[in-house]
Structures are given as structure tokens and as C-alpha cells.
Design a protein around this motif. Structure first.
Motif, mmCIF file in Angstrom:
data_model
loop_
_atom_site.group_PDB
_atom_site.id
_atom_site.type_symbol
_atom_site.label_atom_id
_atom_site.label_comp_id
_atom_site.label_asym_id
_atom_site.label_seq_id
_atom_site.Cartn_x
_atom_site.Cartn_y
_atom_site.Cartn_z
ATOM 1 N N ILE A 1 -12.473 14.447 -14.011
ATOM 2 C CA ILE A 1 -12.132 13.756 -15.363
ATOM 3 C C ILE A 1 -12.164 14.810 -16.195
ATOM 4 O O ILE A 1 -13.165 15.462 -16.449
ATOM 5 C CB ILE A 1 -13.115 12.471 -15.626
ATOM 6 C CG1 ILE A 1 -12.836 11.477 -14.624
ATOM 7 C CG2 ILE A 1 -12.739 12.102 -16.916
ATOM 8 C CD1 ILE A 1 -13.984 10.376 -14.793
ATOM 9 N N PHE A 2 -10.980 15.064 -16.920
ATOM 10 C CA PHE A 2 -10.945 15.956 -17.988
ATOM 11 C C PHE A 2 -11.493 15.202 -19.508
ATOM 12 O O PHE A 2 -10.972 13.962 -19.663
ATOM 13 C CB PHE A 2 -9.548 16.455 -18.291
ATOM 14 C CG PHE A 2 -9.255 17.784 -17.618
ATOM 15 C CD1 PHE A 2 -9.690 18.806 -18.088
ATOM 16 C CD2 PHE A 2 -8.340 17.712 -16.489
ATOM 17 C CE1 PHE A 2 -9.678 20.189 -17.313
ATOM 18 C CE2 PHE A 2 -8.094 18.983 -15.886
ATOM 19 C CZ PHE A 2 -8.509 20.176 -16.380
ATOM 20 N N GLY B 1 -4.273 15.701 -9.586
ATOM 21 C CA GLY B 1 -4.751 14.431 -9.022
ATOM 22 C C GLY B 1 -6.058 14.206 -9.931
ATOM 23 O O GLY B 1 -6.941 13.463 -9.386
ATOM 24 N N VAL B 2 -6.092 14.789 -11.193
ATOM 25 C CA VAL B 2 -7.228 14.394 -12.083
ATOM 26 C C VAL B 2 -7.350 12.761 -12.354
ATOM 27 O O VAL B 2 -6.242 12.240 -12.472
ATOM 28 C CB VAL B 2 -7.051 14.980 -13.421
ATOM 29 C CG1 VAL B 2 -8.075 14.539 -14.569
ATOM 30 C CG2 VAL B 2 -7.381 16.722 -13.153
ATOM 31 N N ILE B 3 -8.607 12.388 -12.131
ATOM 32 C CA ILE B 3 -8.783 10.931 -12.375
ATOM 33 C C ILE B 3 -8.415 10.101 -13.603
ATOM 34 O O ILE B 3 -8.010 9.162 -13.623
ATOM 35 C CB ILE B 3 -10.094 10.580 -11.684
ATOM 36 C CG1 ILE B 3 -10.397 10.962 -10.229
ATOM 37 C CG2 ILE B 3 -10.378 9.051 -11.839
ATOM 38 C CD1 ILE B 3 -9.598 10.127 -9.290
ATOM 39 N N ASP B 4 -8.742 11.020 -14.520
ATOM 40 C CA ASP B 4 -8.588 10.554 -15.974
ATOM 41 C C ASP B 4 -8.582 11.643 -16.933
ATOM 42 O O ASP B 4 -9.156 12.643 -16.612
ATOM 43 C CB ASP B 4 -9.786 9.454 -16.388
ATOM 44 C CG ASP B 4 -9.083 8.677 -17.469
ATOM 45 O OD1 ASP B 4 -8.252 8.698 -18.049
ATOM 46 O OD2 ASP B 4 -10.110 7.882 -18.020
ATOM 47 N N TYR B 5 -7.859 11.513 -18.077
ATOM 48 C CA TYR B 5 -7.817 12.548 -18.987
ATOM 49 C C TYR B 5 -8.173 11.860 -20.282
ATOM 50 O O TYR B 5 -7.690 11.064 -21.055
ATOM 51 C CB TYR B 5 -6.442 13.042 -18.756
ATOM 52 C CG TYR B 5 -6.200 14.493 -19.763
ATOM 53 C CD1 TYR B 5 -5.865 15.616 -19.014
ATOM 54 C CD2 TYR B 5 -6.392 14.535 -21.150
ATOM 55 C CE1 TYR B 5 -5.734 16.918 -19.440
ATOM 56 C CE2 TYR B 5 -6.001 15.760 -21.810
ATOM 57 C CZ TYR B 5 -5.855 17.040 -20.850
ATOM 58 O OH TYR B 5 -5.647 18.022 -21.353
ATOM 59 N N ILE B 6 -9.242 12.419 -20.984
ATOM 60 C CA ILE B 6 -10.150 11.745 -22.339
ATOM 61 C C ILE B 6 -10.045 12.811 -23.232
ATOM 62 O O ILE B 6 -10.385 13.749 -23.217
ATOM 63 C CB ILE B 6 -11.401 11.278 -21.995
ATOM 64 C CG1 ILE B 6 -11.564 10.265 -20.720
ATOM 65 C CG2 ILE B 6 -11.950 10.797 -23.291
ATOM 66 C CD1 ILE B 6 -12.885 9.943 -20.521
ATOM 67 N N ASP C 1 -15.616 3.099 -19.705
ATOM 68 C CA ASP C 1 -14.422 2.528 -19.285
ATOM 69 C C ASP C 1 -13.894 3.488 -18.345
ATOM 70 O O ASP C 1 -13.570 2.854 -17.066
ATOM 71 C CB ASP C 1 -13.129 1.976 -20.044
ATOM 72 C CG ASP C 1 -13.825 0.889 -21.064
ATOM 73 O OD1 ASP C 1 -14.680 0.193 -20.761
ATOM 74 O OD2 ASP C 1 -13.159 0.641 -22.225
ATOM 75 N N SER C 2 -13.884 4.761 -18.481
ATOM 76 C CA SER C 2 -13.375 5.687 -17.594
ATOM 77 C C SER C 2 -14.250 5.791 -16.225
ATOM 78 O O SER C 2 -13.922 5.718 -15.365
ATOM 79 C CB SER C 2 -13.313 6.956 -18.253
ATOM 80 O OG SER C 2 -12.857 7.738 -17.418
ATOM 81 N N LEU C 3 -15.704 5.970 -16.596
ATOM 82 C CA LEU C 3 -16.557 5.848 -15.451
ATOM 83 C C LEU C 3 -16.598 4.679 -14.599
ATOM 84 O O LEU C 3 -16.793 4.956 -13.424
ATOM 85 C CB LEU C 3 -17.821 6.423 -15.953
ATOM 86 C CG LEU C 3 -18.210 7.878 -15.851
ATOM 87 C CD1 LEU C 3 -17.159 8.871 -16.761
ATOM 88 C CD2 LEU C 3 -19.752 8.216 -16.292
ATOM 89 N N LEU C 4 -16.502 3.604 -15.134
ATOM 90 C CA LEU C 4 -16.348 2.525 -14.385
ATOM 91 C C LEU C 4 -15.330 2.083 -13.582
ATOM 92 O O LEU C 4 -15.258 1.391 -12.596
ATOM 93 C CB LEU C 4 -16.869 1.355 -15.164
ATOM 94 C CG LEU C 4 -18.280 1.205 -16.093
ATOM 95 C CD1 LEU C 4 -18.407 -0.020 -16.995
ATOM 96 C CD2 LEU C 4 -19.438 1.104 -14.927
ATOM 97 N N SER C 5 -14.230 2.586 -14.259
ATOM 98 C CA SER C 5 -13.031 2.488 -13.571
ATOM 99 C C SER C 5 -12.967 3.483 -12.214
ATOM 100 O O SER C 5 -12.449 2.925 -11.232
ATOM 101 C CB SER C 5 -11.784 2.843 -14.370
ATOM 102 O OG SER C 5 -10.568 2.886 -13.694
ATOM 103 N N TYR C 6 -13.679 4.557 -12.477
ATOM 104 C CA TYR C 6 -13.563 5.554 -11.424
ATOM 105 C C TYR C 6 -14.726 4.871 -10.139
ATOM 106 O O TYR C 6 -14.252 4.960 -8.994
ATOM 107 C CB TYR C 6 -14.373 6.850 -11.799
ATOM 108 C CG TYR C 6 -14.592 7.812 -10.778
ATOM 109 C CD1 TYR C 6 -13.724 8.262 -9.887
ATOM 110 C CD2 TYR C 6 -15.978 8.140 -10.396
ATOM 111 C CE1 TYR C 6 -14.169 9.362 -8.912
ATOM 112 C CE2 TYR C 6 -16.431 8.880 -9.339
ATOM 113 C CZ TYR C 6 -15.527 9.450 -8.669
ATOM 114 O OH TYR C 6 -15.795 10.279 -7.655
#
Length: 230
Positions: free
Chosen positions: A82-83, A100-105, A116-121
Motif C-alpha cells: 500500500i502506498f 498491483g499495489v493494493i491501495d494508494y493513499i 478503511d484501507s487496512l480493513l479492506s485489505y
């Protein structure tokens, strides 16, 4: 007992790394196993720990976070990324997406966005925990996100931001053609590189400034800051 998801933090700003750590401690199911502040440190930690998840900044003192993605995939192919960064250049976002980065914050961030990002992951990891065939809805959930990030004034304030110093930085950049790097700004106004960068990134978050990556004939690209014309 559910096994904890092990996280490695890669962030050159010690204060921000500590904020990430304290955020993670508030979210059930995760544990910080290490914190690296340079690209070289990150490689050592990744090789030794093989973490489940890496929270990765783009701008490190000796490397770009995008340069570490290949190393992570090679040395620890089961590690996800996750970035968490202030970088919003199209080329960087595109490289993250294609790797394939999971999320970009984007910084500055709120705890709600982080959680939210971590729980989605975590939900996605649990989707992969079963065997056999996956249902169509489960497959869709891996790529379709319905969450939205609300406008929230409760942003993480950069430590030590002084309004007079901030305006001094703005005036100084306006007097220079071609933008300025954090290192040069620090030398010219008499502050450390990290302090100069903190003010510059804060101006970017306020949308008073923008950045560009400029490539020279040799060496890694330079991140330069420009004041927006009103």
C-alpha cells in the motif's frame, strides 16, 4: 486465534512512521514488525521478515518507493503493498497500479482513510483463505471498491508549521524560476532539508503548490516544487 497480519512501515519521516504505527495499534488484526527509513534499510527488513504487507512511501533519501516494488516482488512475492505518499504524478501512480499495489493513499491522511484501507485489505486476504472455486460476487469485490473518502478537516497537521515561515517559503519560491528542491530551499533559507520538505509538502496539501519530477542527464529524478499562480 486469527493470525495477525504483519506490516513493515517504509517511511523516511520518523514522525509519520510513528503515526502509522500508532494507527495500526488501534486496528484489530494487524501488527507492526519493523520500520525502515531508507531504501537500503527497507531491503534488509524485507529480506529478513518477508512481511504480509508493506506501507510504502515514494520519496526516500536513497531511492524511490517505485524502485523498491520489483525488489519486494522478487524477494517476498507474497508481500502486498500500500502506498502512503504525497506523490501524485501520473507516472508514479501508473507504475504503482501496474505493479498491483493494493491501495494508494495520499498524504495528509486521516485515521478513517487509513483504517478503511487496512480493513479492506484484510477482507481481501480472507477471501483468498478458502479453497476451490470463488463466487462471482467475491471476485468482483476484489477490484470494485464502493468506499469514498469524505472531506474531513481532521487531517494530520505537519509538526511545527509556522504561518510566518510558511509565507516566507512561498515568497522565496515565487522569486525563483524553474521551481526548487527541498534540499536547495533548506540551504537558501537556513533550515534542514526535512524541515524544508515538510513546509513544501504542506503547501502541496493546501493546493498552493505542485510538484514535478524532472529528469537530468545523470542520476535519479529531482522532485521540484512550484507555487501555483492564482
Amino acid at each position: 486465534m486469527t493470525e495477525l497480519i504483519e506490516i513493515l512501515i517504509i517511511e523516511d519521516d520518523l514522525r509519520i512512521a510513528d503515526i502509522h504505527k500508532r494507527f495500526i495499534e488501534k486496528i484489530e488484526g494487524f501488527a507492526v514488525v519493523g520500520s525502515a527509513h531508507t531504501g537500503d534499510e527497507a531491503k534488509d527488513w524485507i529480506s529478513a521478515l518477508l512481511p504480509d504487507l508493506v506501507l510504502l512511501d515514494v520519496y526516500l533519501p536513497d531511492a524511490l518507493g517505485t524502485e523498491l516494488m520489483g525488489f519486494i516482488h522478487e524477494k517476498s512475492p507474497e508481500t502486498d503493498i500500500i502506498f502512503i505518499t504525497a506523490a501524485s504524478e501520473i507516472e508514479i501512480v501508473k507504475r504503482a497500479f501496474r505493479h498491483g499495489v493494493i491501495d494508494y493513499i495520499l498524504k495528509p491522511l486521516t485515521f478513517d482513510r487509513f483504517r478503511d484501507s487496512l480493513l479492506s485489505y484484510k477482507d481481501k486476504r480472507e477471501t483468498f483463505s478458502g479453497e476451490g472455486l470463488m463466487q462471482e460476487d467475491a471476485i468482483k469485490s476484489l477490484w470494485n471498491k464502493t468506499q469514498s473518502t469524505p472531506s474531513n478537516p481532521d487531517l494530520i497537521p505537519p509538526k511545527g508549521i509556522d504561518p510566518m515561515t510558511k509565507e516566507k517559503v512561498v515568497s522565496h519560491i515565487k522569486s525563483i524560476e524553474g521551481g526548487i528542491t527541498a534540499e536547495t530551499l533548506g540551504l537558501e533559507i537556513g533550515v534542514s532539508r526535512s524541515t524544508a520538505r515538510r513546509y513544501l509538502e504542506y503547501l502541496v496539501s493546501e493546493k498552493r503548490a505542485f510538484t514535478e519530477l524532472l529528469y537530468g542527464s545523470v542520476g535519479r529524478p529531482e522532485r521540484r516544487y512550484f507555487i501555483k499562480k492564482r
